[in-house]
Enzyme design. Structure first.
Site, mmCIF file in Angstrom:
data_model
loop_
_atom_site.group_PDB
_atom_site.id
_atom_site.type_symbol
_atom_site.label_atom_id
_atom_site.label_comp_id
_atom_site.label_asym_id
_atom_site.label_seq_id
_atom_site.Cartn_x
_atom_site.Cartn_y
_atom_site.Cartn_z
ATOM 1 N N GLU A 162 0.788 -1.226 0.000
ATOM 2 C CA GLU A 162 0.000 0.000 0.000
ATOM 3 C C GLU A 162 0.826 1.286 0.000
ATOM 4 O O GLU A 162 0.804 2.056 0.978
ATOM 5 C CB GLU A 162 -0.951 0.020 1.209
ATOM 6 C CG GLU A 162 -1.894 -1.165 1.257
ATOM 7 C CD GLU A 162 -2.946 -1.043 2.357
ATOM 8 O OE1 GLU A 162 -2.820 -0.164 3.217
ATOM 9 O OE2 GLU A 162 -3.894 -1.832 2.341
ATOM 10 N N GLU B 106 -5.492 -8.638 1.140
ATOM 11 C CA GLU B 106 -6.141 -8.260 2.410
ATOM 12 C C GLU B 106 -7.613 -7.996 2.149
ATOM 13 O O GLU B 106 -7.967 -7.347 1.158
ATOM 14 C CB GLU B 106 -5.557 -6.974 3.009
ATOM 15 C CG GLU B 106 -4.202 -7.134 3.634
ATOM 16 C CD GLU B 106 -3.671 -5.822 4.213
ATOM 17 O OE1 GLU B 106 -4.464 -4.956 4.633
ATOM 18 O OE2 GLU B 106 -2.435 -5.672 4.216
HETATM 19 C C1 BGC Z 1 -3.055 -2.391 6.072
HETATM 20 C C2 BGC Z 1 -3.088 -3.146 7.379
HETATM 21 C C3 BGC Z 1 -4.159 -2.553 8.268
HETATM 22 C C4 BGC Z 1 -5.488 -2.742 7.575
HETATM 23 C C5 BGC Z 1 -6.683 -2.232 8.357
HETATM 24 C C6 BGC Z 1 -4.407 -2.041 5.525
HETATM 25 O O1 BGC Z 1 -4.386 -0.721 5.092
HETATM 26 O O2 BGC Z 1 -2.237 -3.032 5.132
HETATM 27 O O3 BGC Z 1 -1.820 -3.103 7.960
HETATM 28 O O4 BGC Z 1 -4.170 -3.095 9.550
HETATM 29 O O5 BGC Z 1 -5.490 -2.068 6.354
HETATM 30 O O6 BGC Z 1 -6.604 -0.862 8.555
#
Ligand code: BGC
Length: 455
Positions: free
Chosen positions: A168, A353
């Site tokens: 990111e 994610e």
């Molecule tokens: C990140 C994580 C973070 C998650 C929730 C993403 O932007 O890669 O490290 O915990 O979002 O905010």
């Protein structure tokens, strides 16, 4: 979606974490501190005073138990990140063998457990020694990053088959250099474009180093958030174009198309430099996959008072919002994946994610943690991935964020994203109902989402 949809054979199901959010032990075995440790310990910077990653999930010392837990859950893959300063305490030069040994042991353990390791080289924890030399504002960082990456490829490429350069980059610059809410906490419109560009140069340099040394796959992980206009007015649609360029195209366009979106100049004005044309040859390197992190969407309106985008989100009445204030909108994930397919020529994608923070009740006496909102979030979003696959998007895997509750950066430990509950006093791990549901999804390769057996 029809009852007969099936995720492709070999679809990879796993979960994700990052180093500073779970490891703890920031001083152990000769490690150098990161900007996150510094940020959390500088009065006035973090929104969670008194909290930091000193202990977190104590994963540095408990990783073997955590691998055993992943195995019990049936995870096929685990996406983790490497803390650069454990491996090179000064950010350059000397390698700290003990720090490297930690990641070797982690990867060995995953392999023994039959869990595929996905390694991210940079998930925000820049060594302080490099920040002291300008960090992402210093163009030399591309070379520093490639050297560090090469150390990691040589050590782990025998077992790690999927690498990501950066996690990111948008968050690194927007939070770290433009708005100051994240480490290193700068608030400077002239710095943000430079940090962005140096991140991209570092990404390209690390990919080149991989081609010289590595034998598997490497990609870039971005967070994507589709922007929808609040109205059909030209002003709102222009605001959407700016917001979309800023968040969704700012990094994928140079990495995959070799140029920045035209809107960047409109957003940053004189703060957006004219970059040297040859830089784009360094940035646009062939990638094996794109990692997509998806959490929410944004309905966007024109807003003169919002700096520097002149665009603001509009809260949706009747929608469910998570504890981090993000609208639950699974269709946005399908839309995003279809947009990536169309715009960038159907690259191979992993969802690196996806997940949600919700309020969780304490662990019940019978050991249960009921988290129905998170269960529902996962069901709808995994189906949204299925919808994109059914429409021809090349999606090969899905990583739930996160394996366990952890340090939610500047928000501290208050926001729980885990499918496993962590008691931060005792370090007890308790799989939530969402983890049990996920195990079943993995076991059936997603089929239980469609045949009614989950209901
Ligand atoms: C990140 C994580 C973070 C998650 C929730 C993403 O932007 O890669 O490290 O915990 O979002 O905010």
């Amino acid at each position: 979606m029809s009852q007969s949809f099936q995720f492709p054979d070999g679809f990879l199901w796993g979960s994700a974490t990052s180093a500073y959010q779970i490891e703890g032990s920031p001083d152990a075995d000769g490690a150098g501190h990161s900007i996150w440790h510094r940020f959390m310990n500088t009065p006035g910077l973090s929104a969670a005073p008194g909290e930091d990653g000193s202990v977190a999930c104590d994963h540095y010392r408990r990783f073997k138990d955590d691998i055993a837990m992943m195995k019990r859950l049936g995870l096929q893959a685990y996406r983790f990140s490497i803390n650069w300063g454990r491996v090179q305490p000064d950010g350059t030069g000397r390698v700290n063998d003990k720090g490297l040994d930690f990641y070797k042991a982690l990867v060995d353990g995953l392999q023994e457990a039959g869990i595929e390791p996905l390694a991210t080289l940079y998930h925000w924890d820049l060594p302080v020694a490099l920040d002291d030399r300008g960090g992402w504002l210093n163009r030399d960082i591309a070379g520093w990053f490639a050297d560090y990456a090469e150390i990691m490829y040589r050590a782990l490429d025998g077992q790690v088959t999927k690498w990501a350069t950066l996690n990111e980059p948008w968050v690194v610059t927007d939070g770290g250099y433009l708005h100051g809410a994240l480490a290193p906490g700068h608030k400077n419109m002239f710095e943000a474009p430079i940090a962005s560009h140096n991140l991209m140069l570092a990404h390209g340099a690390a990919v080149d180093a991989y081609r010289a040394t590595g034998r598997h796959e490497i990609g870039l992980v971005v967070n994507l958030e589709p922007k929808y206009p609040a109205s059909e007015s030209e002003a709102d649609r222009a605001a959407v174009r700016r917001a979309d360029a800023y968040m969704n195209r700012q990094y994928l366009d140079p990495a995959l198309l070799g140029e920045y979106p035209a809107e960047m100049k409109e957003i940053f004005g004189e703060a957006w430099p004219d970059w040297a044309a040859e830089d784009f040859d360094r940035i646009k390197r062939p990638l094996d996959f794109i990692g997509v992190n998806y959490y929410t969407r944004n309905v966007t309106r024109h807003d003169e008072t919002s700096w520097p985008l002149r665009a603001s989100p509009v809260r949706q009445t009747g929608a469910t919002y998570t504890e981090t204030g993000w609208e639950v909108f699974p269709q946005g994930l399908t839309d995003t994946l279809m947009w990536v397919k169309e715009r960038y020529g159907n690259p191979t994608v992993y969802i690196t994610e996806n997940g949600a923070a919700f309020y969780d009740p304490p662990v019940a006496e019978n050991g249960r943690v009921q988290d129905p909102l998170r269960q529902s979030y996962y069901r709808s979003h995994i189906k949204a991935v299925g919808d994109a696959i059914a429409q021809g998007a090349d999606i090969r895997g899905y990583m739930a964020w996160s394996l366990m509750d952890n340090l939610e950066w500047s928000l501290g430990y208050s926001k729980r994203f885990g499918i496993v509950h962590v008691d931060f006093e005792t370090q007890t791990r308790t799989p939530k109902d969402s983890a049990k549901q996920y195990s079943r999804i993995i076991e059936t390769n997603g089929a239980c989402l469609y045949d009614g057996s989950l209901d």
